[in-house]
Design a protein around this motif. Structure first.
Motif, PDB file in Angstrom:
ATOM      1  N   HIS A   1     -97.293   6.706  -1.735  1.00 47.76           N
ATOM      2  CA  HIS A   1     -98.309   5.666  -1.577  1.00 47.76           C
ATOM      3  C   HIS A   1     -97.645   4.333  -1.193  1.00 47.76           C
ATOM      4  CE1 HIS A   1    -102.156   3.815  -2.194  1.00 47.76           C
ATOM      5  NE2 HIS A   1    -101.615   2.928  -2.998  1.00 47.76           N
ATOM      6  N   ALA A   2     -96.516   4.019  -1.859  1.00 53.07           N
ATOM      7  CA  ALA A   2     -95.827   2.753  -1.583  1.00 53.07           C
ATOM      8  C   ALA A   2     -95.379   2.708  -0.117  1.00 53.07           C
ATOM      9  CB  ALA A   2     -94.624   2.602  -2.508  1.00 53.07           C
ATOM     10  N   GLU A   3     -94.882   3.856   0.367  1.00 52.15           N
ATOM     11  CA  GLU A   3     -94.417   3.900   1.755  1.00 52.15           C
ATOM     12  C   GLU A   3     -95.600   3.699   2.714  1.00 52.15           C
ATOM     13  OE1 GLU A   3     -92.330   7.032   4.770  1.00 52.15           O
ATOM     14  OE2 GLU A   3     -92.448   7.611   2.657  1.00 52.15           O
ATOM     15  N   SER A   4     -96.755   4.285   2.364  1.00 50.41           N
ATOM     16  CA  SER A   4     -97.910   4.150   3.255  1.00 50.41           C
ATOM     17  C   SER A   4     -98.344   2.685   3.331  1.00 50.41           C
ATOM     18  CB  SER A   4     -99.066   5.055   2.814  1.00 50.41           C
ATOM     19  OG  SER A   4     -99.659   4.560   1.645  1.00 50.41           O
ATOM     20  N   LEU A   5     -98.285   1.957   2.199  1.00 50.69           N
ATOM     21  CA  LEU A   5     -98.683   0.551   2.226  1.00 50.69           C
ATOM     22  C   LEU A   5     -97.652  -0.296   2.977  1.00 50.69           C
ATOM     23  CD1 LEU A   5    -100.176   0.148  -1.355  1.00 50.69           C
ATOM     24  CD2 LEU A   5    -101.393   0.368   0.796  1.00 50.69           C
ATOM     25  N   GLN A   6     -96.385   0.092   2.830  1.00 50.89           N
ATOM     26  CA  GLN A   6     -95.325  -0.607   3.575  1.00 50.89           C
ATOM     27  C   GLN A   6     -95.582  -0.466   5.085  1.00 50.89           C
ATOM     28  OE1 GLN A   6     -92.791  -2.485   2.780  1.00 50.89           O
ATOM     29  NE2 GLN A   6     -92.082  -2.556   4.915  1.00 50.89           N
ATOM     30  N   LYS A   7     -95.938   0.761   5.499  1.00 54.40           N
ATOM     31  CA  LYS A   7     -96.200   1.015   6.928  1.00 54.40           C
ATOM     32  C   LYS A   7     -97.426   0.222   7.380  1.00 54.40           C
ATOM     33  CE  LYS A   7     -93.586   4.641   8.487  1.00 54.40           C
ATOM     34  NZ  LYS A   7     -93.731   6.063   8.514  1.00 54.40           N
ATOM     35  N   LEU A   8     -98.442   0.157   6.506  1.00 54.77           N
ATOM     36  CA  LEU A   8     -99.651  -0.591   6.876  1.00 54.77           C
ATOM     37  C   LEU A   8     -99.318  -2.080   7.008  1.00 54.77           C
ATOM     38  CD1 LEU A   8    -102.434   1.140   4.744  1.00 54.77           C
ATOM     39  CD2 LEU A   8    -101.994   1.371   7.179  1.00 54.77           C
ATOM     40  N   ALA A   9     -98.449  -2.563   6.122  1.00 50.35           N
ATOM     41  CA  ALA A   9     -98.038  -3.978   6.216  1.00 50.35           C
ATOM     42  C   ALA A   9     -97.328  -4.201   7.553  1.00 50.35           C
ATOM     43  CB  ALA A   9     -97.146  -4.336   5.045  1.00 50.35           C
ATOM     44  N   GLU A  10     -96.480  -3.225   7.942  1.00 50.96           N
ATOM     45  CA  GLU A  10     -95.758  -3.365   9.223  1.00 50.96           C
ATOM     46  C   GLU A  10     -96.729  -3.371  10.398  1.00 50.96           C
ATOM     47  OE1 GLU A  10     -92.889  -0.221   9.108  1.00 50.96           O
ATOM     48  OE2 GLU A  10     -91.886  -1.148   7.391  1.00 50.96           O
ATOM     49  N   LEU A  11     -97.857  -2.678  10.240  1.00 52.90           N
ATOM     50  CA  LEU A  11     -98.853  -2.669  11.326  1.00 52.90           C
ATOM     51  C   LEU A  11     -99.680  -3.957  11.342  1.00 52.90           C
ATOM     52  CD1 LEU A  11    -100.177   1.012  11.154  1.00 52.90           C
ATOM     53  CD2 LEU A  11     -98.889  -0.027  13.028  1.00 52.90           C
TER      54      LEU A  11
END
Ligand code: 5U1
Length: 689
Positions: free
Chosen positions: A255-265
């Motif tokens: 989940h943390a990685e998915s939010l990190q990726k969303l932040a990058e987007l």
């Protein structure tokens, strides 16, 4: 940045390449500055420079309207007002969260998950913890990197289309660039920070407009605007907290990685988010945030913990409307004192009498409270509350407010103990106690106006007989005029009688009679639900209909027969038996059928006999993760084939399904020599049956 390019002289042809290029570059640049300003709180240009860029973009689009796309930054100032909100069906349901209120609830949550995942005792689960914002949940959908639509949660399945309003929130990216999955849905909370809320209310006051009760209401009111130009002026912000639909199966493992990726987007993600370890980590984070809460720029009402590993989230699955892998740990309730002005009783549909305290209004937990239920006579006695008392009222989050204690020091010297009525305030009939005094019930039945009105309102409601146009006001009129005394009388009404009543014209009278006629042909579960048997909801009515098939069979059945049904306990069984044993109820059912109500009896010979199912008498245990379905889905499928699915392996277990990362249960199955199947074997078994 190019702010001085030559203006084209004509606006009737497609934009020349150079203009289109300038438009694209300027759009990207403005969105970049939006992100720096609204998401990262780190602007690099002045407001004046920003305004100049925006002006130039508006100018280009007015000269070349074909350049204005749905994701142009100019769309953020609001589009043409709508006539109404349309609806959007969520591709994946928008779930809510289960609540926890104390440390024990967090321990229980962790224990349930460990059991579900079948984790060894030594291993500790990792969670993502973040504040629970007090705003409105939203789903935003992107296709090929462009914002397509945004919707409210609604009932979790269908929400309202608020795309035009969400686009005005500057920190919501309108386009995501090339790295974005082809189809991507994000979910988050839209909220109004304290400072913006205060400013908005000042402006409302200055213009003699209604002020908002709290930031949440202000955010909700702003999003429910048909005119997005109004929303554009409201200081709304958003934090994204989860993924919904995602066409990229390899997007993230945690989940943390998915939010990190969303932040990058480019999505704003709450900067207070942390990955924590085990219950101790959760509770430490909760303490830290409790201490910071009053200094935050926005309102939060708790902490959300989510299991970090996405494969384990999948394995844990869902209960009803909430995921098993997440929990909202609510901050303690707010408590305040006020005065009890009066205690009154209300009579419900089944005659249950509920006392209510009428309070000196007070603002607690974000809302104004003037009435609080006292539940029953026993609760009044437990609290010892009297009219004139000063009481402490508690309200937490969305939980109903309650009186928690009475301040005896402030009790007026002349106050008297409350006398629970022995006669119904509506009809004067005797009030009797049921269930060791927990429930007090008016014995007036059909002569009690309050009960009759509510029974009729329930009977005609959408999920019951579905008589369109017969709202509470009309029911009140019909009962007051003596035109209907029981639900059976509805079917004797004529248009002429209706025309005598206030507010009816020929058309409305004809329409209501037509709706009444249309409701006559119905189904047995609807009719049973409509009868309003205490504690018989839609599901129980369906089960009764499928098991007994006919009203005659139901009225002849014994309490024991009802109790044998899987979801019916002794109290509901007693209610059904008493209902059909009461002559006045039998008479109403008879009259309904005589007055033309009909249903198709259900052929109960086709009713599924659980003992005949292929996995009847098999006890199955599921352990470890499954990739093709959640464990709860697997459990449901096995149960529908007659299996009993249990949580622990014993000699009585017939079969153990062993998924990935399975722990001690698989080992125990081996020790006891119990048959096991892997996921492939399970799928083959389900297919073969
Ligand atoms: N911070 C946070 N709030 N909140 C609300 N996370 C979060 N997750 C939610 C909800 C309704 O739902 C998950 C099931 C995605």
């Amino acid at each position: 940045m190019n702010q001085d390019s030559n203006k084209p002289s004509a606006n009737d042809s497609a934009a020349p390449n150079a203009v289109a290029e300038e438009h694209a570059q300027l759009s990207a640049e403005i969105e970049h500055h939006n992100r720096l300003y609204y998401t990262q709180d780190a602007p690099t240009i002045t407001d004046h420079e920003y305004d100049q860029m925006m002006q130039r973009l508006i100018e280009l689009e007015s000269q070349h309207p074909e350049l204005q796309s749905a994701s142009s930054p100019t769309q953020r100032v609001g589009a043409a007002p709508l006539d109404e909100f349309t609806q959007i069906t969520h591709e994946q349901p928008m779930l809510s969260l289960s609540n926890g209120f104390n440390d024990q609830d967090i321990h229980d949550f962790d224990r349930r998950l460990r059991k579900e995942i079948d984790l060894d005792d030594e291993r500790v689960l990792e969670y993502v913890a973040e504040p629970k914002l007090d705003g409105l949940a939203v789903s935003i959908f992107y296709e090929n990197g462009q914002l397509k639509h945004a919707a409210t949660r609604g009932d979790g399945k269908v929400g309202e289309d608020i795309t035009h309003n969400v686009k005005t929130i500057r920190s919501v990216p309108l386009s995501l660039g090339e790295k974005a999955p082809q189809r991507l849905e994000v979910r988050g909370e839209i909220f109004m920070p304290h400072a913006g809320f205060a400013k908005l209310n000042e402006a409302q006051k200055a213009q003699d407009k209604k002020t908002f009760v709290n930031p949440r209401n202000a955010a909700a009111g702003s999003l429910r605007q048909l005119d997005s130009a109004v929303t554009a002026t409201r200081p709304l912000e958003i934090f994204i907290y989860a993924l919904g639909v995602n066409s990229d199966a390899d997007f993230a493992n945690t989940h943390a990685e998915s939010l990190q990726k969303l932040a990058e987007l480019g999505f704003p993600v709450c900067p207070l988010l942390r990955v924590v370890t085990g219950v101790q980590g959760c509770l430490q984070y909760f303490q830290d945030m409790s201490a910071q809460r009053s200094d935050l720029a926005y309102e939060i009402d708790g902490i959300v913990y989510k299991l970090n590993r996405l494969d384990w989230q999948k394995a844990a699955g869902f209960i009803a409307k909430a995921p098993r892998w997440a929990l909202a740990h609510k901050f303690p309730a707010q408590e305040k004192s006020t005065l009890v002005r009066d205690i009154q009783v209300q009579v419900g549909r089944t005659g249950a009498i509920t006392p209510v305290a009428r309070l000196e209004p007070l603002f607690v937990g974000g809302v104004t409270v003037s009435n609080v239920t006292l539940h029953n006579k026993a609760e009044i006695e437990r609290l010892g509350v009297r009219v004139g008392d000063t009481v402490v009222v508690r309200r937490a989050g969305d939980v109903i407010p309650q009186i928690v204690s009475v301040n005896l020091e402030k009790r007026p010297s002349n106050s008297l103990a409350y006398q629970f009525p022995s006669a119904c305030p509506e009809c004067g009939s005797q009030v009797v106690a049921e269930g060791e005094g927990i429930i007090s019930r008016c014995t007036g039945g059909l002569i009690c106006g309050a009960q009759v009105k509510q029974a009729i309102t329930h009977f005609v409601s959408r999920k019951a007989m579905d008589i369109d146009g017969m709202g509470e006001r009309i029911v009140d009129l019909l009962v007051a005029q003596g035109l209907i005394k029981s639900v059976a009388d509805i079917y004797l009404l004529t248009a002429e009688q209706l025309l005598e009543l206030e507010g009816f014209a020929q058309k409305s009278a004809d329409n209501l009679i037509a709706a009444i006629q249309a409701s006559k042909k119905t189904e047995l579960p609807r009719l049973l639900f409509a009868l309003g048997i205490p504690q018989v909801g839609e599901t129980t009515a369906e089960q009764l209909a499928q098991t007994f098939g006919h009203i005659d069979a139901l009225s002849a059945a014994s309490k024991e027969e009802f109790e044998r049904l899987p979801d019916i306990g002794p109290i509901v069984a007693e209610n059904i038996t008493v209902f059909f044993a009461t002559e006045s109820n039998r008479a109403v059912v008879r009259q309904l059928l005589e007055n033309g109500v009909e249903y198709t009896p259900i052929d109960v010979s086709k009713h599924v006999d659980l003992a005949s199912l292929p996995l009847a008498e098999k006890t199955i245990v599921l352990t470890g993760g499954l990739s093709s379905m959640s464990r709860s889905d697997a459990k449901k499928q096995l149960q529908s084939l007659g299996a009993k699915v249990t949580g622990s392996v014993s000699k009585k277990t017939s079969l153990v399904i062993v998924g990935t990362d399975a722990g001690s249960k698989a080992q125990k199955a081996e020790e006891l020599g119990i048959e096991t199947l892997d996921e492939e074997g399970l799928l083959a078994l389900l297919k073969s049956l």
